[in-house]
Design an enzyme around this catalytic site. Structure first.
Site, PDB file in Angstrom:
ATOM      1  N   GLU A 173       0.727  -1.310   0.094  1.00  0.00           N
ATOM      2  CA  GLU A 173      -0.055  -0.129  -0.150  1.00  0.00           C
ATOM      3  C   GLU A 173       0.687   1.210  -0.089  1.00  0.00           C
ATOM      4  O   GLU A 173       0.841   1.997   0.876  1.00  0.00           O
ATOM      5  CB  GLU A 173      -0.998  -0.044   1.203  1.00  0.00           C
ATOM      6  CG  GLU A 173      -1.908  -1.137   1.294  1.00  0.00           C
ATOM      7  CD  GLU A 173      -3.097  -0.863   2.352  1.00  0.00           C
ATOM      8  OE1 GLU A 173      -2.708  -0.128   3.220  1.00  0.00           O
ATOM      9  OE2 GLU A 173      -4.008  -1.900   2.429  1.00  0.00           O
ATOM     10  N   GLU A 362      -5.332  -8.783   0.929  1.00  0.00           N
ATOM     11  CA  GLU A 362      -5.631  -8.369   2.237  1.00  0.00           C
ATOM     12  C   GLU A 362      -7.263  -8.237   2.066  1.00  0.00           C
ATOM     13  O   GLU A 362      -7.661  -7.583   1.222  1.00  0.00           O
ATOM     14  CB  GLU A 362      -5.064  -7.213   3.125  1.00  0.00           C
ATOM     15  CG  GLU A 362      -3.869  -7.378   3.545  1.00  0.00           C
ATOM     16  CD  GLU A 362      -3.223  -6.027   4.186  1.00  0.00           C
ATOM     17  OE1 GLU A 362      -3.975  -5.359   4.646  1.00  0.00           O
ATOM     18  OE2 GLU A 362      -1.950  -5.939   4.126  1.00  0.00           O
TER      19      GLU A 362
END
Ligand code: GAL
Length: 452
Positions: A173, A362
């Protein structure tokens, strides 16, 4: 295909679907000051008053460093066949560059060997937010030297582990750590300057592609990805101001990193911040270098964002209308539960030309779990996974090439600024005793994945 939300099985995902569970070094390992590890920005940040809920620190966390064998056995027992974890950069290079810490190197060999022994495919994330503190002193992600430092680190990892590990994730991220860490000051290193953010974005975009190239060169047969946080951005009203606010936030949250990765350069829209990003970094020169042909992209979507115009917020001029205010179902983090939005974001990222494959690297939710008589009845998390996995199947039915799902996370861990309060695990951890207790959702996965 219209599968009933409750009537599907693991078989509907196909034989080659990867079922994994994920965690990260700084959130799980502990042993933060031992075995030769150098301090990370999170070790330092957590010492600053008021930065982490309850003053929590990641020094011990889940003690995965000492308990990895038992924890991997638990992942295996729940039916998973892939295990995503990250390497702590300061554990293997305590100063970020220079001397290699042999004990740190040996630790990840042990983890990888144990994964392979158990039949868990290791998915290794190179950077999950724990920058060596020594490099932050030199400017961290906002320094142009980051390219050199990161390349050295990736080369070391590829040479050490490349014979055993084929599945790699370069960054976790990039929008998450650059915005929270360099613009908003909510995560380590706690900086709050637009210019630091803009430099950090650019160096992360370059590092991501350079990292991919190094792995391609050094690891024969590597399967290389990187992950993106993303969130469907929905205007609160249809007013032109709210529509514009949503557009600006969408650029930041969804387009800023994938577009350069796909060779399109930074999004070029009428948004002053993007002009500054280009000018600040002379970014037009780097369009080719920011591109890399990833084998997969990792999608990490936790909630949609409803946004309205707010002239008090500098530059972005937008603010979120929280799920609590809108009175829609949400998790203990206040994040809206919306599987339809998850499905839409998966299709949207697929529709970018050039994405070969998506893995959901995720997905998960925090709830206020309680351990009562040895049992954690987290029915809300089961409902969450049931709905999100069904949405994933729906996206696949639309033609989106999604080949894996990693639950976030194996066990309750150090949830960054939320400390130990936010529990995302399939396994409950009593942080005073390190006792692990499989939650209802853990058993739910076990039954799903082991069904005949
Ligand atoms: C992601 C992050 C994870 C985890 C999760 C839940 O953004 O990669 O480390 O903390 O959010 O908040």
């Amino acid at each position: 295909m219209t599968l009933h939300p409750d009537k599907w099985t693991a078989k509907d995902f196909g034989e080659d679907f990867i079922w994994g569970v994920a965690m990260a070094a700084a959130q799980n390992e502990g042993a933060a000051n031992s075995y030769g590890k150098g301090p990370s920005i999170w070790d330092n940040f957590s010492r600053r008053r008021g930065k982490i809920r309850d003053g929590a620190r990641p020094a011990v966390a889940c003690d995965f460093y000492h308990r990895y064998k038992d924890d991997l056995l638990l992942a295996k027992a729940l039916g998973f066949t892939a295990f995503r974890f990250s390497i702590s950069w300061p554990r293997i290079l305590p100063e970020g560059i220079g001397t290699v810490n042999k004990e740190g190197i040996a630790f990840y060999h042990r983890v990888i060997d144990e994964c392979l022994h158990l039949g868990l495919t290791p998915y290794v994330t190179l950077y999950h937010w724990d920058l060596p503190a020594a490099l932050e002193k030199e400017g961290g992600w906002s320094s142009h030297l980051m390219g050199k430092w990161f390349n050295r680190y990736v080369t070391l990892c590829a040479e050490e582990y490349g014979a055993k590990v084929k599945d790699w994730i370069v960054l976790n991220e990039p929008f998450g750590f650059t915005s929270l860490g360099y613009m908003l000051g909510r995560h380590a290193p706690g900086r709050m300057a637009m210019s630091s953010f803009l430099s950090a974005v650019h160096h992360a975009a370059l590092a991501q592609a350079d990292g991919g190239r190094i792995l391609r060169k050094l690891v024969p047969g590597a399967h290389i990805g990187t992950t993106f946080s993303c969130s469907e951005v929905i205007p609160y009203t249809q007013s032109p101001e709210d529509l514009q606010a949503a557009k600006r936030l969408d650029i930041l949250m969804n387009r800023l990193f994938i577009e350069p990765t796909l060779g399109k350069g930074y999004p070029r829209e009428d948004f002053r911040l993007l002009e500054r990003l280009e000018l600040h970094n002379k970014a037009w020169k780097y369009t080719d270098r920011m591109a890399f042909d990833f084998d997969f992209i990792g999608i990490q979507n936790y909630f949609p964002t409803v946004v309205r115009h707010n002239s008090l917020i500098p530059v972005i001029q937008a603010s979120e209308v929280k799920a609590r205010t809108r009175k829609v179902p949400h998790t203990a983090m206040g994040w809206e539960i919306n599987p339809g939005s998850f499905q839409r974001i998966l299709s949207r990222f697929w529709r970018y030309g050039g994405v070969k494959k998506i893995l959901v690297t995720e997905s998960g939710a925090a709830f206020r779990d309680s351990l009562v008589n040895g049992v954690v009845d987290d029915y809300q998390r089961i409902e969450y996974y049931r709905a999100y996995l069904h949405a994933l199947l729906m996206a696949r039915a639309e033609g989106v090439n999604i080949k894996g799902f990693f639950a976030w996370t194996l066990m309750d861990n150090f949830e960054w600024a939320e400390g130990f309060r936010a529990r995302f695990g399939l396994i409950h951890v009593d942080f005073a005793t390190q006792l692990r207790t499989i939650k209802g959702s853990g058993y739910w996965f076990r039954d799903l994945l082991n069904a005949p």
